[in-house]
Design an enzyme around this catalytic site. Structure first.
Site, PDB file in Angstrom:
ATOM      1  N   ASN A   1       0.856  -1.191   0.000  1.00 11.82           N
ATOM      2  CA  ASN A   1       0.000   0.000   0.000  1.00 11.82           C
ATOM      3  C   ASN A   1       0.888   1.235   0.000  1.00 11.82           C
ATOM      4  O   ASN A   1       2.031   1.194   0.477  1.00 11.82           O
ATOM      5  CB  ASN A   1      -0.895  -0.002   1.240  1.00 11.82           C
TER       6      ASN A   1
ATOM      7  N   ASP B   1      -2.710   0.994   8.261  1.00  5.06           N
ATOM      8  CA  ASP B   1      -1.505   1.757   7.919  1.00  5.06           C
ATOM      9  C   ASP B   1      -0.348   1.404   8.851  1.00  5.06           C
ATOM     10  O   ASP B   1       0.489   2.255   9.173  1.00  5.06           O
ATOM     11  CB  ASP B   1      -1.784   3.268   7.973  1.00  5.06           C
TER      12      ASP B   1
END
Length: 213
Positions: free
Chosen positions: A116, A154
């Protein structure tokens, strides 16, 4: 898992996105220039109006639409997403502005094979509205992080961080553009490391050319 090398077949990837797809375009362009030894097997979106789907179609890349609003819960959506991804047999899943919180089932299925890009210097400013939060915090620098995806939002092992200065006259738009420009350079670079089999994930430790990053 053995990845493709620079002299062998292209690394098969699937890109997931929810929006404009500018990072997808950067990957498409780098492949076309012969600077990225990868093949995009499919682009998948959870939003019908995502312009990234049009970018893919223009490049002759198969597209899939799986609208999360058509599913009762995250688990059933992610199960369908896994089924769709796996029919393309990718070696790498690339999240390029895919605005969904993924279930542990999904993350575990692809752990070590899914990356990501996030517009902040993690672990600072996880989540949304990073450019605004950087300005509100008075940070002197901003940037991006490319990381392996884990079940922590994240929070997966970081592969690469690229820094940009925060200027005195910056607003959200100017700061976002400065970061996005660097995203378009950095994301294809990391994918090429994987294509060349230079990048590995050993447990939670990222290795580049056999050395911890």
């Amino acid at each position: 898992m053995k990845h493709a090398t620079a002299t062998s077949r292209p690394l098969p990837i699937v890109v997931l996105l929810s929006g404009s797809g500018s990072n997808l375009q950067a990957i498409i362009d780098r492949i076309a220039e012969g600077k990225l030894n990868a093949e995009i097997m499919a682009v998948i979106s959870n939003k019908a109006d995502a312009y990234g789907l049009e970018r893919a179609r223009k490049a002759g890349i198969p597209t899939e639409l799986i609208e999360h609003s058509q599913f009762d819960n995250r688990e059933s959506f992610d199960a369908q997403l896994i089924k769709t991804i796996d029919k393309y047999q990718p070696e790498l899943i690339v999240l390029a502005g895919f605005m969904r919180i993924l279930t542990n089932q999904f993350v575990d299925h692809y752990y070590g094979r899914m990356i990501n890009i996030h517009p902040s210097l993690l672990p600072r400013h996880r989540g949304l509205h990073t450019h605004r939060r950087v300005l509100e915090a008075g940070d002197s620098e901003h940037g991006l992080s490319i990381h392996f995806v884990s079940s922590e939002l994240d929070g997966g092992p970081v592969i690469l961080q690229t820094r940009v200065p925060v200027l005195a006259d910056d607003n959200e738009e100017t700061l976002a553009l400065r970061v996005l420009t660097r995203e378009h350079q950095s994301y294809p670079e990391v994918i090429q490391w994987i294509a060349e089999n230079r990048l590995q994930l050993s447990g939670d430790q990222v290795l580049l050319d056999g050395k911890p990053i």
